[in-house]
Design a protein around this motif. Structure first.
Motif, PDB file in Angstrom:
ATOM      1  N   THR A   6       0.848  -1.187   0.000  1.00 55.76           N
ATOM      2  CA  THR A   6       0.000   0.000   0.000  1.00 55.76           C
ATOM      3  C   THR A   6       0.882   1.235   0.000  1.00 55.76           C
ATOM      4  O   THR A   6       1.869   1.310   0.729  1.00 55.76           O
ATOM      5  CB  THR A   6      -0.938   0.036   1.211  1.00 55.76           C
ATOM      6  N   LEU A   7       0.521   2.208  -0.831  1.00 49.31           N
ATOM      7  CA  LEU A   7       1.259   3.457  -0.918  1.00 49.31           C
ATOM      8  C   LEU A   7       0.543   4.563  -0.157  1.00 49.31           C
ATOM      9  O   LEU A   7       1.130   5.579   0.160  1.00 49.31           O
ATOM     10  CB  LEU A   7       1.436   3.878  -2.379  1.00 49.31           C
ATOM     11  N   GLY A   8      -0.705   4.380   0.095  1.00 48.03           N
ATOM     12  CA  GLY A   8      -1.524   5.349   0.813  1.00 48.03           C
ATOM     13  C   GLY A   8      -2.771   4.653   1.304  1.00 48.03           C
ATOM     14  O   GLY A   8      -2.836   3.424   1.338  1.00 48.03           O
ATOM     15  N   SER A   9      -3.778   5.425   1.668  1.00 47.62           N
ATOM     16  CA  SER A   9      -4.985   4.800   2.202  1.00 47.62           C
ATOM     17  C   SER A   9      -5.797   4.089   1.120  1.00 47.62           C
ATOM     18  O   SER A   9      -6.544   3.161   1.430  1.00 47.62           O
ATOM     19  CB  SER A   9      -5.851   5.845   2.898  1.00 47.62           C
ATOM     20  N   CYS A  10      -5.652   4.500  -0.138  1.00 48.47           N
ATOM     21  CA  CYS A  10      -6.466   3.928  -1.209  1.00 48.47           C
ATOM     22  C   CYS A  10      -5.666   3.402  -2.395  1.00 48.47           C
ATOM     23  O   CYS A  10      -6.248   2.945  -3.373  1.00 48.47           O
ATOM     24  CB  CYS A  10      -7.445   4.974  -1.729  1.00 48.47           C
ATOM     25  N   VAL A  11      -4.344   3.470  -2.340  1.00 44.79           N
ATOM     26  CA  VAL A  11      -3.523   3.083  -3.489  1.00 44.79           C
ATOM     27  C   VAL A  11      -2.695   1.855  -3.148  1.00 44.79           C
ATOM     28  O   VAL A  11      -1.965   1.849  -2.159  1.00 44.79           O
ATOM     29  CB  VAL A  11      -2.586   4.239  -3.913  1.00 44.79           C
ATOM     30  N   SER A  12      -2.830   0.811  -3.978  1.00 48.08           N
ATOM     31  CA  SER A  12      -2.050  -0.412  -3.813  1.00 48.08           C
ATOM     32  C   SER A  12      -1.302  -0.698  -5.105  1.00 48.08           C
ATOM     33  O   SER A  12      -1.750  -0.331  -6.187  1.00 48.08           O
ATOM     34  CB  SER A  12      -2.960  -1.599  -3.499  1.00 48.08           C
ATOM     35  N   VAL A  13      -0.147  -1.365  -4.974  1.00 50.84           N
ATOM     36  CA  VAL A  13       0.668  -1.738  -6.125  1.00 50.84           C
ATOM     37  C   VAL A  13       1.082  -3.186  -5.949  1.00 50.84           C
ATOM     38  O   VAL A  13       1.439  -3.609  -4.850  1.00 50.84           O
ATOM     39  CB  VAL A  13       1.932  -0.846  -6.223  1.00 50.84           C
ATOM     40  N   GLN A  14       1.049  -3.950  -7.040  1.00 51.94           N
ATOM     41  CA  GLN A  14       1.469  -5.341  -7.007  1.00 51.94           C
ATOM     42  C   GLN A  14       2.633  -5.509  -7.967  1.00 51.94           C
ATOM     43  O   GLN A  14       2.565  -5.095  -9.122  1.00 51.94           O
ATOM     44  CB  GLN A  14       0.315  -6.252  -7.411  1.00 51.94           C
ATOM     45  N   GLY A  15       3.728  -6.096  -7.471  1.00 51.35           N
ATOM     46  CA  GLY A  15       4.900  -6.287  -8.305  1.00 51.35           C
ATOM     47  C   GLY A  15       5.879  -7.265  -7.690  1.00 51.35           C
ATOM     48  O   GLY A  15       5.596  -7.894  -6.671  1.00 51.35           O
ATOM     49  N   LEU A  16       7.051  -7.379  -8.308  1.00 52.32           N
ATOM     50  CA  LEU A  16       8.080  -8.294  -7.840  1.00 52.32           C
ATOM     51  C   LEU A  16       8.897  -7.637  -6.731  1.00 52.32           C
ATOM     52  O   LEU A  16       9.335  -6.493  -6.876  1.00 52.32           O
ATOM     53  CB  LEU A  16       8.999  -8.689  -8.994  1.00 52.32           C
ATOM     54  N   VAL A  17       9.136  -8.368  -5.657  1.00 60.19           N
ATOM     55  CA  VAL A  17       9.898  -7.849  -4.523  1.00 60.19           C
ATOM     56  C   VAL A  17      11.364  -7.710  -4.919  1.00 60.19           C
ATOM     57  O   VAL A  17      11.965  -8.641  -5.448  1.00 60.19           O
ATOM     58  CB  VAL A  17       9.770  -8.772  -3.295  1.00 60.19           C
ATOM     59  N   VAL A  18      11.934  -6.524  -4.662  1.00 60.53           N
ATOM     60  CA  VAL A  18      13.343  -6.293  -4.950  1.00 60.53           C
ATOM     61  C   VAL A  18      14.133  -5.968  -3.688  1.00 60.53           C
ATOM     62  O   VAL A  18      15.360  -5.913  -3.740  1.00 60.53           O
ATOM     63  CB  VAL A  18      13.547  -5.174  -5.996  1.00 60.53           C
ATOM     64  N   GLY A  19      13.454  -5.753  -2.550  1.00 59.30           N
ATOM     65  CA  GLY A  19      14.183  -5.481  -1.326  1.00 59.30           C
ATOM     66  C   GLY A  19      13.286  -5.069  -0.177  1.00 59.30           C
ATOM     67  O   GLY A  19      12.072  -4.955  -0.332  1.00 59.30           O
ATOM     68  N   ASN A  20      13.923  -4.867   0.974  1.00 55.25           N
ATOM     69  CA  ASN A  20      13.254  -4.428   2.201  1.00 55.25           C
ATOM     70  C   ASN A  20      13.936  -3.165   2.699  1.00 55.25           C
ATOM     71  O   ASN A  20      15.101  -2.921   2.399  1.00 55.25           O
ATOM     72  CB  ASN A  20      13.366  -5.485   3.305  1.00 55.25           C
ATOM     73  N   THR A  21      13.218  -2.389   3.497  1.00 55.43           N
ATOM     74  CA  THR A  21      13.824  -1.236   4.145  1.00 55.43           C
ATOM     75  C   THR A  21      13.886  -1.520   5.643  1.00 55.43           C
ATOM     76  O   THR A  21      13.149  -2.371   6.152  1.00 55.43           O
ATOM     77  CB  THR A  21      13.014   0.044   3.887  1.00 55.43           C
ATOM     78  N   PRO A  22      14.744  -0.818   6.374  1.00 57.54           N
ATOM     79  CA  PRO A  22      14.875  -1.077   7.819  1.00 57.54           C
ATOM     80  C   PRO A  22      13.594  -0.815   8.618  1.00 57.54           C
ATOM     81  O   PRO A  22      13.410  -1.387   9.685  1.00 57.54           O
ATOM     82  CB  PRO A  22      15.973  -0.108   8.256  1.00 57.54           C
ATOM     83  N   ASP A  23      12.705   0.014   8.096  1.00 59.43           N
ATOM     84  CA  ASP A  23      11.469   0.326   8.826  1.00 59.43           C
ATOM     85  C   ASP A  23      10.313  -0.612   8.493  1.00 59.43           C
ATOM     86  O   ASP A  23       9.174  -0.351   8.865  1.00 59.43           O
ATOM     87  CB  ASP A  23      11.070   1.784   8.609  1.00 59.43           C
TER      88      ASP A  23
END
Length: 45
Positions: A6-23
């Protein structure tokens, strides 16, 4: 692996995982763009 974030309250994106962030966010790639957001959790009934 294909994941949804989820990028916001109403926006979702589906794709290939390329990494993680510390948070705890995931980075996913869609075509030539990379998006960062929180992973969508699966609810079980």
């Amino acid at each position: 692996m294909l994941r949804t974030i989820t990028l916001g309250s109403c926006v979702s994106v589906q794709g290939l995982v390329v990494g993680n962030t510390p948070d705890g966010k995931l980075m996913v790639r869609v075509d030539d763009k990379t998006f960062v957001g929180y992973p969508v959790t699966v609810g079980r009934a």
